[in-house]
Design a protein around this motif. Sequence first.
Motif, short mmCIF file in Angstrom:
data_model
loop_
_atom_site.label_atom_id
_atom_site.label_comp_id
_atom_site.label_asym_id
_atom_site.label_seq_id
_atom_site.Cartn_x
_atom_site.Cartn_y
_atom_site.Cartn_z
N HIS A 227 -2.69 9.66 13.56
CA HIS A 227 -1.99 8.41 13.87
C HIS A 227 -2.66 7.20 13.21
CE1 HIS A 227 -5.17 8.52 16.88
NE2 HIS A 227 -5.05 7.22 16.95
N TYR A 234 4.90 6.86 9.81
CA TYR A 234 4.24 7.83 10.69
C TYR A 234 5.34 8.59 11.42
CZ TYR A 234 1.50 9.61 14.63
OH TYR A 234 0.91 10.43 15.57
N LEU A 251 -2.34 2.32 14.85
CA LEU A 251 -1.43 2.74 13.78
C LEU A 251 -1.61 1.85 12.55
CD1 LEU A 251 1.90 3.26 15.81
CD2 LEU A 251 0.40 5.04 14.88
N CYS A 253 0.78 1.83 9.82
CA CYS A 253 2.03 2.15 9.10
C CYS A 253 3.00 1.00 9.30
CB CYS A 253 2.63 3.43 9.67
SG CYS A 253 2.95 3.30 11.44
#
Length: 347
Positions: A227, A234, A251, A253
């Motif tokens: 993650h 993701y 995260l 992303c």
Amino acid sequence: MSVFESMAHYGYGEVHCVRDERVALRAIIAIHDTRLGPALGGCRFVPYANEDAAMTDALRLARGMSFKAALARLPHGGGKAVIMAPEGSYDRPALLRRFAKFIDELGGRYVSAEDAGTGLADMEIMRTETKHVVGLSPEHGGSGDPSPFTALGVRRGIEAYVELVLKRQSLAGLHVAVQGVGHVGYNLCRELHAAGARLTVSDVRDDLAAQAASAFGANQVPAAEIHRVPCDVYAPCALGGALNDRSVPQLQCKIVAGAANNQLASDDNGTALHARGILYAPDYAINAGGLINVAQEVAGYDADKARERTLHIYDTLLEIGDRSLRLGEPPHRVADAMVQEILAAAT
Ligand code: NAD
């Protein structure tokens, strides 16, 4: 909560309790909504601590099916059956046949399918007593394994979000981190690899991750790290709750779009993703390909039609993402609002 309080809480509906001690059957069929068509949803056959737990599971899951079917524009409402697995020995085929007779007595208001604790063989036993069962094997005119369709739908959802967020018409060269390479995750890797994406994969089973890494030229990382891999997308494709208080702040992303059910550990985690500027694809919108495929059996299975319908997950995600960006609302709330609009229009 009492049964009627619970039904009011989940916006019901109709709930049937079935008991036949001769075959140790205790089951609940929850029919959440039939405004769009017969309620469709799997039959769970697992042990429950008590009746309340079984009832809550049935009510919660059937409501989820209504939402998924509505956003997928299927002519179905949401339903779910739970069979409380008996303690001790029992005659499983006899229990399933009695249960299927009851489904038959509902006259098609509820259409059953596989879920946790049931499989193809069980569906085929049930089919001997009622035609209101789908999810059969291809040899019996059924739709077979749903996971390639689920993966196809997830790929289409990712394409829609990539277009909205990254202004790109293609996945070529984008980096996608996939958590869980089981049935859906592996098929998703295949789809993404074919579209030219670069992949990082993980699985709690190292052998599965290594297999995907070798088949698709992917990088493999430990399950605890996936993650926080810097990436464009993701894709949680393992168990529920991947988006939680611990993972969301880590995260790296721009998009979260994967197949797993119940990805948000809580509603607040959806709000936190939104606050971080990460566009989340509501799970029940993006992972509907398997349901679309199995629903096609009701009208007589046609793989081309199932595929064609699954491709439209792109349009659904484009609409959710576009509304979210325009209105400044988290996508999971936008999707819920769209469901209410679709159901209200069918009234
Ligand atoms: P699966 O059991 O085949 O695959 C799940 C994989 O995740 C397994 O390989 C497992 O080892 C791995 N895993 C478990 N915990 C993990 C973790 N913490 N980190 C990394 N990997 C982990 O299941 P599936 O059929 O591929 O379904 C995946 C998800 O998609 C589930 O949440 C399921 O409810 C959902 N879903 C599946 C379908 C379908 O068509 N099969 C349809 C809709 C939604």
